[in-house]
Scaffold this active site. Structure first.
Site, PDB file in Angstrom:
ATOM      1  N   ASP A  93      -0.927  13.712  78.365  1.00 17.81           N
ATOM      2  CA  ASP A  93      -1.536  13.116  77.171  1.00 17.81           C
ATOM      3  C   ASP A  93      -0.467  13.064  76.080  1.00 17.81           C
ATOM      4  O   ASP A  93      -0.134  14.092  75.482  1.00 17.81           O
ATOM      5  CB  ASP A  93      -2.723  13.958  76.683  1.00 17.81           C
ATOM      6  CG  ASP A  93      -3.982  13.742  77.500  1.00 17.81           C
ATOM      7  OD1 ASP A  93      -3.874  13.224  78.631  1.00 17.81           O
ATOM      8  OD2 ASP A  93      -5.074  14.106  77.020  1.00 17.81           O
ATOM      9  N   LYS A 155      -6.538   7.219  74.172  1.00 17.85           N
ATOM     10  CA  LYS A 155      -7.294   8.400  73.758  1.00 17.85           C
ATOM     11  C   LYS A 155      -7.424   8.387  72.243  1.00 17.85           C
ATOM     12  O   LYS A 155      -6.485   8.025  71.533  1.00 17.85           O
ATOM     13  CB  LYS A 155      -6.579   9.660  74.247  1.00 17.85           C
ATOM     14  CG  LYS A 155      -7.176  10.981  73.815  1.00 17.85           C
ATOM     15  CD  LYS A 155      -6.372  12.135  74.394  1.00 17.85           C
ATOM     16  CE  LYS A 155      -6.795  13.477  73.807  1.00 17.85           C
ATOM     17  NZ  LYS A 155      -5.986  14.596  74.350  1.00 17.85           N
ATOM     18  N   LYS A 184     -10.381   7.769  76.669  1.00 19.36           N
ATOM     19  CA  LYS A 184     -10.705   9.192  76.528  1.00 19.36           C
ATOM     20  C   LYS A 184     -11.103   9.471  75.088  1.00 19.36           C
ATOM     21  O   LYS A 184     -10.357   9.186  74.158  1.00 19.36           O
ATOM     22  CB  LYS A 184      -9.516  10.069  76.928  1.00 19.36           C
ATOM     23  CG  LYS A 184      -9.778  11.571  76.756  1.00 19.36           C
ATOM     24  CD  LYS A 184      -8.619  12.404  77.273  1.00 19.36           C
ATOM     25  CE  LYS A 184      -8.795  13.878  76.957  1.00 19.36           C
ATOM     26  NZ  LYS A 184      -7.678  14.710  77.481  1.00 19.36           N
TER      27      LYS A 184
END
Length: 228
Positions: A93, A155, A184
């Site tokens: 991430d 995300k 996400k």
């Protein structure tokens, strides 16, 4: 209602606090294994511990890159990604270069993401936009750049920004990337109601530090409905 297995498979059980101890990561990994979560999300220095603890589990290890501000150079982020992969990460991430996006240095933003995607060598890369700092147009551009750079997910948030995920942002991100990428939702998702609102808006993964509590809510809800 979503099944227990479906929700568990969407949760990235997270502890990226600066003061997280080995005992904290051990507890995180035990909960993730107990509930069969998709992955645990940890800092780079705890990747090897999480990988060791989950060696015989289906739960994967996700490591944050360029965290939490995203201000490192592409080369530095790529090196950090390589180190994470060596230490057992199967998902990354990464934080986007927010200042570069706002300065309209779009080629730098895309190159930054592409550097991590290359270093990941086929592993899942999620790009953290920190949506609370972006305008609507900037969110759209960020999603497009992430897609063009080869990332697998966009995300919402680091969890360290001024605010976290919103239904509106998740919906906009899903509309922008379509079905070819994942979305996400992370930041401030602490209960089942909020998690379900994000999923209904288009989230395919939920990042949360309270995954166990959310699962217990769903289990209790299922038991209550079955009693009628």
């Amino acid at each position: 209602m979503i099944s227990i297995e479906e929700l568990a498979g969407m949760i990235d059980h997270t502890n990226v606090q600066r003061d997280a101890t080995d005992a904290d990561i051990q507890a995180l990994c035990q909960e993730a294994d107990d509930y069969d979560f998709n992955c645990v999300c940890v800092t780079p220095t705890q990747a090897d511990l999480a990988s060791e603890l989950l060696e015989n589990s289906d739960t994967q290890v996700c490591v944050v890159i360029g965290f939490p501000f995203g201000v490192q150079t592409p080369r530095a982020k790529a090196f950090e990604a390589e180190e994470a992969v060596k230490n057992g990460a199967s998902e990354l991430d990464m934080v986007m270069n927010i200042g570069a996006l706002k300065s309209e240095h779009y080629s730098l933003v895309q190159a930054d993401i592409a550097a991590v995607v290359g270093a990941a060598r086929g592993r899942v890369v999620k790009v953290i936009l920190e949506t609370a700092l972006l305008t609507r147009e900037e969110k759209i551009i960020a999603c497009q750049l992430a897609r063009e750079a080869g990332a697998h997910y966009v995300k919402t948030s680091t969890g360290f920004g001024v605010s976290g995920a919103t239904v509106e942002d998740v919906r906009l991100m899903r509309e922008t990337v379509g079905l070819e990428m994942g979305v996400k939702a992370a930041g401030g998702i602490r209960n089942l109601e909020t998690a379900m609102a994000m999923i209904d808006a288009g989230a395919s993964k939920i990042g949360t530090s309270t995954g166990a509590q959310i699962m217990e809510e769903l289990l209790k809800k299922g038991e209550t409905e079955n009693n009628f």
